[in-house]
Design a protein around this motif. Structure first.
Motif, PDB file in Angstrom:
ATOM      1  N   MET A 147      -6.650  -0.239   0.943  1.00 33.59           N
ATOM      2  CA  MET A 147      -7.506   0.043  -0.314  1.00 33.59           C
ATOM      3  C   MET A 147      -8.369   1.239  -0.034  1.00 33.59           C
ATOM      4  O   MET A 147      -8.381   2.230  -0.830  1.00 33.59           O
ATOM      5  CB  MET A 147      -8.385  -1.067  -0.792  1.00 33.59           C
ATOM      6  CG  MET A 147      -8.907  -0.789  -2.068  1.00 33.59           C
ATOM      7  SD  MET A 147     -10.166  -1.888  -2.233  1.00 33.59           S
ATOM      8  CE  MET A 147     -11.711  -0.928  -1.602  1.00 33.59           C
ATOM      9  N   GLN A 148      -9.119   1.358   1.186  1.00 33.21           N
ATOM     10  CA  GLN A 148      -9.793   2.669   1.560  1.00 33.21           C
ATOM     11  C   GLN A 148      -8.882   3.765   1.475  1.00 33.21           C
ATOM     12  O   GLN A 148      -9.495   4.965   1.095  1.00 33.21           O
ATOM     13  CB  GLN A 148     -10.286   2.494   3.175  1.00 33.21           C
ATOM     14  CG  GLN A 148     -11.493   1.568   3.108  1.00 33.21           C
ATOM     15  CD  GLN A 148     -12.549   1.974   2.492  1.00 33.21           C
ATOM     16  OE1 GLN A 148     -12.830   3.466   2.779  1.00 33.21           O
ATOM     17  NE2 GLN A 148     -13.772   1.451   2.180  1.00 33.21           N
ATOM     18  N   GLU A 188      -9.679   0.162 -12.693  1.00 34.36           N
ATOM     19  CA  GLU A 188      -9.973  -0.505 -11.375  1.00 34.36           C
ATOM     20  C   GLU A 188     -10.757  -2.092 -11.449  1.00 34.36           C
ATOM     21  O   GLU A 188     -11.476  -2.258 -12.312  1.00 34.36           O
ATOM     22  CB  GLU A 188     -10.693   0.154 -10.523  1.00 34.36           C
ATOM     23  CG  GLU A 188      -9.981   0.767  -9.388  1.00 34.36           C
ATOM     24  CD  GLU A 188      -9.285  -0.350  -8.471  1.00 34.36           C
ATOM     25  OE1 GLU A 188      -7.896   0.065  -8.115  1.00 34.36           O
ATOM     26  OE2 GLU A 188      -9.578  -1.208  -8.430  1.00 34.36           O
ATOM     27  N   ASN A 192     -11.614  -3.328  -8.513  1.00 30.42           N
ATOM     28  CA  ASN A 192     -12.648  -3.053  -7.838  1.00 30.42           C
ATOM     29  C   ASN A 192     -13.690  -1.854  -8.124  1.00 30.42           C
ATOM     30  O   ASN A 192     -13.577  -0.629  -8.066  1.00 30.42           O
ATOM     31  CB  ASN A 192     -12.043  -2.479  -6.470  1.00 30.42           C
ATOM     32  CG  ASN A 192     -12.890  -2.374  -5.202  1.00 30.42           C
ATOM     33  OD1 ASN A 192     -14.234  -2.166  -5.674  1.00 30.42           O
ATOM     34  ND2 ASN A 192     -12.580  -2.450  -4.005  1.00 30.42           N
ATOM     35  N   GLY A 225       0.777  -1.238   0.217  1.00 29.11           N
ATOM     36  CA  GLY A 225       0.063  -0.138   0.044  1.00 29.11           C
ATOM     37  C   GLY A 225       0.743   1.290   0.129  1.00 29.11           C
ATOM     38  O   GLY A 225       0.645   2.110  -0.596  1.00 29.11           O
ATOM     39  N   ILE A 269      -6.161   4.566  -0.036  1.00 27.58           N
ATOM     40  CA  ILE A 269      -5.805   4.884  -1.797  1.00 27.58           C
ATOM     41  C   ILE A 269      -6.906   5.277  -2.295  1.00 27.58           C
ATOM     42  O   ILE A 269      -6.964   6.454  -2.727  1.00 27.58           O
ATOM     43  CB  ILE A 269      -5.484   3.378  -2.383  1.00 27.58           C
ATOM     44  CG1 ILE A 269      -4.121   2.941  -1.639  1.00 27.58           C
ATOM     45  CG2 ILE A 269      -5.347   3.782  -3.887  1.00 27.58           C
ATOM     46  CD1 ILE A 269      -2.975   4.034  -1.907  1.00 27.58           C
ATOM     47  N   MET A 270      -8.285   4.986  -2.047  1.00 28.18           N
ATOM     48  CA  MET A 270      -9.599   5.243  -2.600  1.00 28.18           C
ATOM     49  C   MET A 270      -9.763   6.674  -2.167  1.00 28.18           C
ATOM     50  O   MET A 270     -10.265   7.655  -2.849  1.00 28.18           O
ATOM     51  CB  MET A 270     -10.674   4.429  -2.488  1.00 28.18           C
ATOM     52  CG  MET A 270     -10.457   3.209  -3.334  1.00 28.18           C
ATOM     53  SD  MET A 270     -10.533   3.652  -4.991  1.00 28.18           S
ATOM     54  CE  MET A 270     -10.117   2.061  -5.835  1.00 28.18           C
ATOM     55  N   SER A 317      -5.836  -0.320  -6.424  1.00 29.30           N
ATOM     56  CA  SER A 317      -5.976  -1.112  -5.213  1.00 29.30           C
ATOM     57  C   SER A 317      -5.565  -2.692  -5.242  1.00 29.30           C
ATOM     58  O   SER A 317      -5.934  -3.283  -4.574  1.00 29.30           O
ATOM     59  CB  SER A 317      -7.451  -0.861  -4.954  1.00 29.30           C
ATOM     60  OG  SER A 317      -8.143  -2.024  -5.762  1.00 29.30           O
ATOM     61  N   GLN A 370       2.281   1.791  -3.294  1.00 25.87           N
ATOM     62  CA  GLN A 370       1.161   2.414  -4.110  1.00 25.87           C
ATOM     63  C   GLN A 370       1.155   3.947  -3.824  1.00 25.87           C
ATOM     64  O   GLN A 370       1.047   4.824  -4.838  1.00 25.87           O
ATOM     65  CB  GLN A 370      -0.331   1.863  -3.759  1.00 25.87           C
ATOM     66  CG  GLN A 370      -1.314   2.329  -4.892  1.00 25.87           C
ATOM     67  CD  GLN A 370      -1.058   2.229  -6.346  1.00 25.87           C
ATOM     68  OE1 GLN A 370      -0.511   1.187  -6.818  1.00 25.87           O
ATOM     69  NE2 GLN A 370      -1.171   3.229  -6.968  1.00 25.87           N
TER      70      GLN A 370
END
Ligand code: ATP
Length: 237
Positions: free
Chosen positions: A172-173, A193, A195, A140, A175-176, A164, A143
């Motif tokens: 992931m949260q 994505e 996702n 993460g 990054i979003m 993600s 990223q």
């Protein structure tokens, strides 16, 4: 005219046509997402926009200028940045060196220093570990570094390929929500994505890609509520 206009783009690897004539656009200030299963042609599309692959046919216009035949470095200097699938950070270089590489075309060293500080404000972990080898970061964090590095070119359009991928739900949260923040600050983003739920929730527009074509387009909201999308990509029956 939109910031990015893609018209009837076709791209092949030898005889295998991976992108079979897609048309879409990205307006300044928007987040546009391409969703679809593995192998649909999303990564191929981004790599073509970056100048890494040559299209068979089709017209790409960015910021009013044709991109066909323009080299990858020149495309970065025109304001199109790409945070690639799998992040592709330089693991042996430090975090700070990775960020500096994102600014390799810039001549304004004061501006570069300021933007490195902004990256550390956005992602404090990168600042805390700025002298460490980037390979020591978690997935993460890598990223975050890949996104920070892409932003160092001060892009007019930021392309993110699967940000993600392989991340824990919490990461992931994070990054979003970073993508949402960038959008709120006016950054224009083309987001690929897996996702679909998360991507459509923050996108202004989305396109569903299936084996090289765009099978469905709409606002993020429309696609999020579309029954066929829900069945195929959001895991509902
Ligand atoms: P993924 O999420 O897996 O990256 P994608 O939608 O981004 O999927 P692409 O990676 O663009 O899809 O792949 C589109 C098609 O092109 C696939 O059929 C893939 O096997 C093929 N392909 C991708 N890269 C190459 C390559 N270097 N050589 C030959 N075929 C390729």
């Amino acid at each position: 005219m939109a910031l990015l206009e893609v018209e009837d783009l076709r791209v092949a690897y030898g005889k295998i046509e991976a992108v079979k004539g897609i048309t879409f656009s990205v307006e300044a200030g928007e987040v546009v997402t391409l969703i679809g299963t593995n192998g649909a042609g999303k990564t191929t599309t981004l790599r073509t926009l970056s100048g890494l692959l040559k299209p068979l046919t089709g017209k790409i216009t960015f910021d009013g200028q044709p991109l066909n035949g323009v080299g990858a470095h020149k495309i970065v200097s025109m304001g199109l940045a790409h945070s690639p699938e799998g992040r592709r950070i330089f693991p042996r270089l430090s975090i700070e060196e990775n960020l500096q590489l994102g600014a390799f075309l810039r001549k304004d060293s004061d501006g570069v220093t300021r933007d490195i500080h902004s990256a550390y404000e956005r992602f404090p972990i990168l600042g805390e570990r700025r002298k460490q080898a980037a390979g020591t970061l978690s997935g993460g964090e890598q990223q975050m570094l890949a996104m920070g590095r892409a932003l160092m070119s001060q892009p007019k359009l930021l392309m993110l390929d699967e940000p993600s991928m392989g991340l824990s739900p919490i990461m992931m949260q994070k990054i979003m929500s970073t993508i949402s923040e960038l959008k709120a600050q006016g950054t224009t983003i083309l987001l690929v994505e897996q996702n679909a739920q998360a991507a459509l929730a923050l996108a202004d527009h989305g396109h569903v890609m299936e084996i090289g074509t765009i099978s469905l387009s709409g606002t993020g909201e429309e696609l999020l509520h579309d029954e066929s999308v829900r069945k195929a990509y959001l895991g509902e029956d």
